[in-house]
Design a protein around this motif. Structure first.
Motif, PDB file in Angstrom:
ATOM      1  N   LEU A 192       1.639   7.230  -5.978  1.00 11.42           N
ATOM      2  CA  LEU A 192       0.629   8.166  -6.484  1.00 11.42           C
ATOM      3  C   LEU A 192       1.216   9.809  -6.271  1.00 11.42           C
ATOM      4  N   GLU A 193       1.988   9.877  -4.905  1.00  8.38           N
ATOM      5  CA  GLU A 193       2.618  10.826  -4.577  1.00  8.38           C
ATOM      6  C   GLU A 193       3.679  11.672  -5.743  1.00  8.38           C
ATOM      7  N   ASP A 194       4.485  10.631  -6.226  1.00  8.06           N
ATOM      8  CA  ASP A 194       5.481  11.003  -7.173  1.00  8.06           C
ATOM      9  C   ASP A 194       4.763  11.430  -8.372  1.00  8.06           C
ATOM     10  N   ARG A 195       3.507  11.090  -8.962  1.00 12.22           N
ATOM     11  CA  ARG A 195       2.892  11.366  -9.961  1.00 12.22           C
ATOM     12  C   ARG A 195       2.241  12.541  -9.779  1.00 12.22           C
ATOM     13  N   PHE A 196       1.805  12.891  -8.399  1.00 12.72           N
ATOM     14  CA  PHE A 196       1.311  14.081  -8.148  1.00 12.72           C
ATOM     15  C   PHE A 196       2.222  15.423  -8.175  1.00 12.72           C
ATOM     16  N   LYS A 197       3.500  14.780  -7.546  1.00 14.50           N
ATOM     17  CA  LYS A 197       4.424  15.939  -7.599  1.00 14.50           C
ATOM     18  C   LYS A 197       4.950  16.170  -9.210  1.00 14.50           C
ATOM     19  N   ALA A 198       4.830  15.291 -10.011  1.00 12.93           N
ATOM     20  CA  ALA A 198       5.441  15.345 -11.508  1.00 12.93           C
ATOM     21  C   ALA A 198       4.121  16.514 -12.114  1.00 12.93           C
ATOM     22  N   LYS A 199       3.200  16.169 -11.849  1.00 14.86           N
ATOM     23  CA  LYS A 199       1.956  17.017 -12.302  1.00 14.86           C
ATOM     24  C   LYS A 199       2.302  18.461 -11.771  1.00 14.86           C
ATOM     25  N   ARG A 200       2.349  18.759 -10.615  1.00 11.56           N
ATOM     26  CA  ARG A 200       2.628  19.830 -10.133  1.00 11.56           C
ATOM     27  C   ARG A 200       3.867  20.651 -10.804  1.00 11.56           C
ATOM     28  N   ARG A 201       5.058  19.843 -10.833  1.00 14.97           N
ATOM     29  CA  ARG A 201       6.013  20.320 -11.767  1.00 14.97           C
ATOM     30  C   ARG A 201       5.490  21.083 -13.110  1.00 14.97           C
ATOM     31  N   ARG A 202       4.883  20.163 -13.791  1.00 19.05           N
ATOM     32  CA  ARG A 202       4.450  20.231 -15.382  1.00 19.05           C
ATOM     33  C   ARG A 202       3.651  21.584 -15.271  1.00 19.05           C
ATOM     34  N   GLU A 203       2.707  21.643 -14.338  1.00 14.70           N
ATOM     35  CA  GLU A 203       1.906  22.704 -14.320  1.00 14.70           C
ATOM     36  C   GLU A 203       2.578  23.906 -13.980  1.00 14.70           C
ATOM     37  N   ARG A 204       3.649  23.890 -13.220  1.00 15.33           N
ATOM     38  CA  ARG A 204       4.645  25.209 -12.836  1.00 15.33           C
ATOM     39  C   ARG A 204       5.280  25.601 -13.867  1.00 15.33           C
ATOM     40  N   ILE A 205       5.832  24.517 -14.921  1.00 13.32           N
ATOM     41  CA  ILE A 205       6.538  24.992 -16.082  1.00 13.32           C
ATOM     42  C   ILE A 205       5.427  25.603 -17.013  1.00 13.32           C
ATOM     43  N   GLU A 206       4.317  25.123 -17.139  1.00 15.38           N
ATOM     44  CA  GLU A 206       3.311  25.668 -18.048  1.00 15.38           C
ATOM     45  C   GLU A 206       3.006  26.855 -17.646  1.00 15.38           C
ATOM     46  N   LYS A 207       2.616  27.278 -16.505  1.00 21.35           N
ATOM     47  CA  LYS A 207       2.407  28.341 -15.945  1.00 21.35           C
ATOM     48  C   LYS A 207       3.662  29.619 -16.263  1.00 21.35           C
ATOM     49  N   GLY A 208       4.672  29.017 -16.174  1.00 26.63           N
ATOM     50  CA  GLY A 208       5.957  29.966 -16.320  1.00 26.63           C
ATOM     51  C   GLY A 208       5.998  30.414 -17.821  1.00 26.63           C
ATOM     52  N   GLY A 209       5.837  29.234 -18.712  1.00 29.52           N
ATOM     53  CA  GLY A 209       5.654  29.517 -20.135  1.00 29.52           C
ATOM     54  C   GLY A 209       4.626  30.429 -20.608  1.00 29.52           C
ATOM     55  N   TYR A 210       3.309  30.379 -19.941  1.00 25.07           N
ATOM     56  CA  TYR A 210       2.470  31.385 -20.371  1.00 25.07           C
ATOM     57  C   TYR A 210       2.635  32.817 -19.899  1.00 25.07           C
ATOM     58  N   PHE A 211       3.342  32.873 -18.818  1.00 28.72           N
ATOM     59  CA  PHE A 211       3.717  34.249 -18.295  1.00 28.72           C
ATOM     60  C   PHE A 211       4.686  34.992 -19.282  1.00 28.72           C
ATOM     61  N   LEU A 212       5.820  33.988 -19.761  1.00 32.37           N
ATOM     62  CA  LEU A 212       6.602  34.563 -20.508  1.00 32.37           C
ATOM     63  C   LEU A 212       5.975  34.928 -21.887  1.00 32.37           C
ATOM     64  N   VAL A 213       5.326  34.013 -22.380  1.00 30.98           N
ATOM     65  CA  VAL A 213       4.776  34.456 -23.660  1.00 30.98           C
ATOM     66  C   VAL A 213       3.571  35.476 -23.666  1.00 30.98           C
ATOM     67  N   SER A 214       2.879  35.761 -22.740  1.00 33.23           N
ATOM     68  CA  SER A 214       1.972  36.925 -22.486  1.00 33.23           C
ATOM     69  C   SER A 214       2.669  38.243 -22.403  1.00 33.23           C
ATOM     70  N   PHE A 215       3.865  38.292 -21.748  1.00 30.08           N
ATOM     71  CA  PHE A 215       4.434  39.545 -21.546  1.00 30.08           C
ATOM     72  C   PHE A 215       5.336  39.788 -22.961  1.00 30.08           C
ATOM     73  N   GLU A 225       0.899  -1.242  -0.022  1.00 36.37           N
ATOM     74  CA  GLU A 225      -0.057   0.006  -0.207  1.00 36.37           C
ATOM     75  C   GLU A 225       0.799   1.456  -0.147  1.00 36.37           C
ATOM     76  N   ASN A 226       2.072   1.262   0.649  1.00 38.25           N
ATOM     77  CA  ASN A 226       2.755   2.317   0.663  1.00 38.25           C
ATOM     78  C   ASN A 226       3.558   2.511  -0.598  1.00 38.25           C
ATOM     79  N   GLU A 227       3.832   1.507  -1.185  1.00 42.04           N
ATOM     80  CA  GLU A 227       4.402   1.666  -2.500  1.00 42.04           C
ATOM     81  C   GLU A 227       3.511   2.399  -3.512  1.00 42.04           C
ATOM     82  N   GLU A 228       2.237   1.932  -3.409  1.00 43.61           N
ATOM     83  CA  GLU A 228       1.186   2.555  -3.990  1.00 43.61           C
ATOM     84  C   GLU A 228       1.107   4.324  -3.965  1.00 43.61           C
TER      85      GLU A 228
END
Lengths: 271, 270
Positions: free
Chosen positions: A9-32, A2-5
């Motif tokens: 899940l936690e890793d995937r969540f973290k990866a998702k957060r990282r992707r979202e942050r990069i995405e946000k940063g990208g939009y920030f640069l593009v809009s400016f 269960e712990n492994e599972e």
């Protein structure tokens, strides 16, 4: 197993957060980026008289010149300290008065009408009066800015206090909590997110009021820099001032938001 | 059990009356309620809404002061809420800013229940384990399901070693499967750590399944209509609910509740 599972899940969540942050940063640069392109092309096409609106290049040059002779730092520092000092005074008073108004019904009923009146009053409207009271020095600016920080923050805090769910207080009482313990362990933790929200609102209002205060009478500060530029028809420093105010206010908001994320990770978020 | 000797005389509810005075006149929520709850009993209060069962629980919890009579626990008259009568609420009331472990620990860190940090750790370990949340002790409530939140609330109540657990429709907000599971879990927990329980519910089946005695209340004014002992042996499991004895008892209680409901409807139609 269960712990492994869970780890997975936690890793995937973290990866998702990282992707979202990069995405946000990208939009920030593009809009400016787009903003700057529009800026330059409007000039290039001739929609605006180039004399009236400086190029990005000119603004950057003004920035570099300012940094080199130290005048830009001095102005930023002066404005920054004004905002920080009066923000601190305003928030401190807002927390104290927010508690008094939120906690004691009589105080609330008594002060509510007045609070709403002053809340509706733009801080800038006080500037002429404050200049007569305190002169054109720092005091009048600090009073106006503290006032600007105080009201929105106090209203946020006292309304949060009034809106607290009494169920947690009851739960604490049935576990044996005394009044001070309820205040420290139940009320305060629930108010932290609201106090941070209050800080965000106040900082925003503070910056908005700052320039108005500095436009009228100041030797130092971004507003003063802009007035000087206006008087000598130097468009580059004028636009630089606008960009600086926006950028600093944005950076401060980002800082408060970072604190907010840490302090309120327990809250259920809509998004 | 925790090393503390208390005189165990149970709870004595003595001629308790509760009248609310409002703009629309006085409402008599409770009239002359008498009940003695022995230590280790599981009492369920059932009845039509408005029969004052939650009012009675709030009086025992100390949230409300009765306008007549009094309630004594182990011979002491109750005054205000306290950790000897811990409440588990329908809305969970698990503190969302604390982790599961910190929630269970909360009561033990209050000055009235203060213990050494060693002892605190042991107690918290034991009850987090008892409710089966060992793997979630560092989770925040927002990450838990409704049933798990309610188990945190139960562990938190157990940690301060109350004389009686007052449960106000604790499983009312759960779905049917989770409710069944939580009923069984609660009985298992009680099997390991005996407590007196007063449990308010709408569900006659739930009451029959859990209690040693079911107290049926009547409305307007709220009063005790009938007390029905349930002689089904523990441990009770899901299959108990399909046994003929169970079904018969449940039907007889339902009949009383339905009569009361009917009376109340006729009253409100007049």
């Amino acid at each position: 197993m269960e712990n492994e599972e869970q780890q997975c899940l936690e890793d995937r969540f973290k990866a998702k957060r990282r992707r979202e942050r990069i995405e946000k940063g990208g939009y920030f640069l593009v809009s400016f980026g787009i903003l700057f392109i529009v800026w330059e092309s409007v000039r290039a096409v001739g929609l605006i008289d180039p004399k009236l609106f400086p190029s990005i290049h000119a603004v950057m040059k003004a920035c570099l010149v300012g940094l080199k002779d130290g005048s830009l730092q001095m102005h930023i520092y002066a404005s920054f300290m004004r905002v920080l000092t009066s923000f601190a005074i305003g928030i401190l008073l807002a927390v104290i008065f927010g508690f008094l108004v939120g906690w004691f019904r009589v105080v609330r009923l008594f002060l509510d009408p007045v609070i709403n009146f002053f809340r509706a009053l733009p801080p800038i409207a006080l500037i002429p009066l404050m200049i007569i009271f305190f002169g054109i020095g720092e005091t009048s600016k600090l009073v106006v800015l503290s006032y600007a920080a105080f009201f929105p923050a106090m209203v946020v805090i006292y309304q949060a206090l009034v809106g607290l769910d009494p169920i947690y207080i009851r739960a604490a009482k049935t576990l044996g909590a005394g009044n001070m313990e309820i205040f420290r362990k139940i009320i305060l933790p629930q108010l932290v997110p609201h106090i941070i929200t209050a800080c965000r609102v106040s900082l925003g209002v503070c910056w908005a009021t700052l320039v108005a205060a500095e436009l009228i009478a100041a030797q130092k500060g971004i507003g003063a820099m802009m007035v000087d530029a206006q008087n000598f028809f130097q468009m580059a420093p004028l636009v630089l001032g606008i960009l600086m105010i926006g950028a600093i206010s944005l950076a401060m908001d980002a800082m408060v938001r970072a604190v907010e994320r840490r302090a309120t990770s327990w809250q259920e978020k809509m998004a | 059990m925790q090393e503390e000797r208390r005189e165990q005389n149970g709870i004595v509810i003595n001629r308790v009356g509760m009248t609310y005075s409002g703009i629309a006149g006085n409402v008599e929520a409770l009239r002359n309620v008498n009940l003695k709850i022995e230590p280790g009993e599981f009492i369920c209060l059932v009845g039509p809404s408005g029969c004052g069962k939650t009012t009675l629980l709030n009086v025992i919890a100390g949230f409300l002061e009765p306008t007549a009579g009094d309630v004594a626990i182990d011979g002491r008259k109750i005054q205000g809420p306290g950790p000897d009568r811990c409440v588990v609420f329908q809305q969970y009331a698990v503190f969302p800013w604390l982790t599961v472990r910190e929630n269970v620990e909360f009561g033990l860190r209050l000055s009235v229940n203060k213990r050494s940090s060693d002892e605190t750790r042991q107690i918290v370990d034991r009850f987090v384990d008892l409710v089966g949340l060992k793997d979630f002790e560092n989770a925040f409530p927002k990450e838990l399901s409704g049933g798990m939140k309610q188990r945190v609330a139960i562990a938190r109540a157990y940690a301060v070693n109350p004389e009686v657990l007052l449960m106000d429709e604790p499983f009312g907000a759960l779905d049917a499967q989770t409710r069944q599971f939580m009923q069984e879990s609660l009985l298992q927990i009680l099997e390991k750590e005996r407590k007196t329980v007063l449990f308010v519910t709408h569900g006659v089946e739930e009451a029959t399944f859990l209690s040693t005695r079911v107290v049926v209340m009547a409305a307007r004014p709220g009063r005790i209509r009938e007390i029905i002992p349930i002689h089904l042996p523990y441990p009770r499991v899901a299959a108990t609910k399909t046994s003929p004895e169970f079904i018969a008892i449940r039907a007889s209680i339902e009949k009383v509740v339905r009569e009361e409901f009917q009376k109340q409807r006729e009253l409100s139609c007049n």
